[in-house]
Design a protein around this motif. Sequence first.
Motif, PDB file in Angstrom:
ATOM      1  N   UNK A   1       0.856  -1.189   0.000  1.00 61.67           N
ATOM      2  CA  UNK A   1       0.000   0.000   0.000  1.00 61.67           C
ATOM      3  C   UNK A   1       0.892   1.239   0.000  1.00 61.67           C
ATOM      4  N   UNK A   2       0.537   2.212  -0.887  1.00 63.62           N
ATOM      5  CA  UNK A   2       1.355   3.408  -1.038  1.00 63.62           C
ATOM      6  C   UNK A   2       0.468   4.644  -1.211  1.00 63.62           C
ATOM      7  N   UNK A   3       1.086   5.782  -0.934  1.00 65.93           N
ATOM      8  CA  UNK A   3       0.440   7.056  -1.214  1.00 65.93           C
ATOM      9  C   UNK A   3       1.029   7.613  -2.504  1.00 65.93           C
ATOM     10  N   UNK A   4       0.177   8.019  -3.470  1.00 63.57           N
ATOM     11  CA  UNK A   4       0.637   8.580  -4.738  1.00 63.57           C
ATOM     12  C   UNK A   4       1.072  10.025  -4.532  1.00 63.57           C
TER      13      UNK A   4
ATOM     14  N   UNK B   1      -8.722   6.912  -4.785  1.00 63.57           N
ATOM     15  CA  UNK B   1      -8.354   8.280  -4.422  1.00 63.57           C
ATOM     16  C   UNK B   1      -6.854   8.451  -4.664  1.00 63.57           C
ATOM     17  N   UNK B   2      -6.065   8.763  -3.660  1.00 65.09           N
ATOM     18  CA  UNK B   2      -4.619   8.930  -3.858  1.00 65.09           C
ATOM     19  C   UNK B   2      -3.826   7.789  -3.251  1.00 65.09           C
ATOM     20  N   UNK B   3      -4.498   6.654  -3.088  1.00 63.97           N
ATOM     21  CA  UNK B   3      -3.819   5.488  -2.532  1.00 63.97           C
ATOM     22  C   UNK B   3      -3.656   4.400  -3.590  1.00 63.97           C
ATOM     23  N   UNK B   4      -2.519   3.726  -3.559  1.00 64.11           N
ATOM     24  CA  UNK B   4      -2.202   2.659  -4.510  1.00 64.11           C
ATOM     25  C   UNK B   4      -2.138   1.339  -3.737  1.00 64.11           C
ATOM     26  N   UNK B   5      -2.863   0.348  -4.247  1.00 62.49           N
ATOM     27  CA  UNK B   5      -2.873  -0.973  -3.623  1.00 62.49           C
ATOM     28  C   UNK B   5      -2.321  -1.992  -4.631  1.00 62.49           C
ATOM     29  N   UNK B   6      -1.410  -2.863  -4.169  1.00 64.98           N
ATOM     30  CA  UNK B   6      -0.779  -3.859  -5.024  1.00 64.98           C
ATOM     31  C   UNK B   6      -1.416  -5.227  -4.828  1.00 64.98           C
ATOM     32  N   UNK B   7      -1.528  -5.977  -5.941  1.00 70.98           N
ATOM     33  CA  UNK B   7      -2.083  -7.325  -5.857  1.00 70.98           C
ATOM     34  C   UNK B   7      -1.119  -8.295  -5.181  1.00 70.98           C
ATOM     35  N   UNK B   8       0.197  -8.000  -5.304  1.00 71.49           N
ATOM     36  CA  UNK B   8       1.188  -8.877  -4.707  1.00 71.49           C
ATOM     37  C   UNK B   8       2.407  -8.058  -4.312  1.00 71.49           C
TER      38      UNK B   8
END
Length: 388
Positions: free
Chosen positions: A62-65, A110-117
């Motif tokens: 999980x990251x913030x863009x 929104x401004x959050x990035x979620x990764x599948x793996x």
Amino acid sequence: MVEIKQALQIIRSQDVPLDSEVVSLKDSLGRVLAEDLRAGFDLPGFDNSAMDGYALGGLQQEYKLVGEVAAGDLKEIIPKIGEAVRIFTGAKVPQGTSAVIMQEKTEVKNDLLFLDQLPVEGQCIRKKGEELRSGELVFNSSYKITAAGIGMIGSLGLDKVKVFKKPVIRLITTGNELVAPGGSLQGGQIYESNSGAIVAALNSKGFTSAGNEQIKDDFEQIKTGIAEALQNAGVLILSGGISVGNYDFVKQALEENGVDELFYKVKQKPGKPLFFGRKENKFIFALPGNPASSLSCFYIYVLPLLQKLSGLAGNGLLELHLPAASDFQNRGDRPVFLKANIEDNTVRILNAQGSSMIGSMAKGNALAFVEAFEKIEKGSLIKTFLIS
């Protein structure tokens, strides 16, 4: 008279002059490099993204863009741990990036990035110097430039290259009976086709003729034509007038022009009356006048020398060994070059093998070679030279 192997050895053993010139990269296809080419800088010159996706600070899910970097952007965004930057293929990877994740394996809310793996360190990043290091050899001298080679050289920022010059080639055809295509025939005349075939063969192999001349069977005219052609030609090709008839003046005219004979007549069919000579750094081939003989001799003997004069190895046509499509018996005492067609990975020997018959050669794409008195059985391998 010489054997085929001896004739080829004489041609390939010639000490040839190699001059160079600088040409535009866009005009260099098929030319041969005259010097080693080394990389002037690392390639790639910087770490860049192999994918459209996200440059990640740290390895988590999980990251913030915090921004975006496109190919060619000069701005500098440095993601902290837990931050990600939208990035596109070829864009410079921000300093501190742990990995790049392709966009298909993510979800944005929104401004959050979620990764599948969970990503792997360094994934999808093309590292600086990954392909070439500054100073590394890219191509040796003698490299024949291909379309991909032009792309490679262009990626090094070069728009010109130093290549070997190609030989200046002139062509003379002789014969009283010859009429240029488009003209009107009278009794006993035929249309002159050898020059067109040889020029086309030159073009197909990356060469050009600097001039073509047709001369009657007149000794003085032939002698003068040869002298004039040799003034600026590196290679002179003659067609016709090299046999032993009353009107075959080419050999004598060459001798009186100071051409040294290296061989005359080859034990083969077709093309026995073949002449090869040299005057200083100029080379002369006198080919038989029969169309199929003339063109066959060009491919087997002239082409290797033209290649060598251009900086290539001089191997001539590509040699293959393929199964014969049918039985064939050479009942003669001379080796033969047979008009043939390669299809379905087999060699089919064509009909109409006469030395004057160019039509069957036009329907083929190869020359099959059979030794004197040799019997070829269907399915056995036959030496074949690929024309096209």
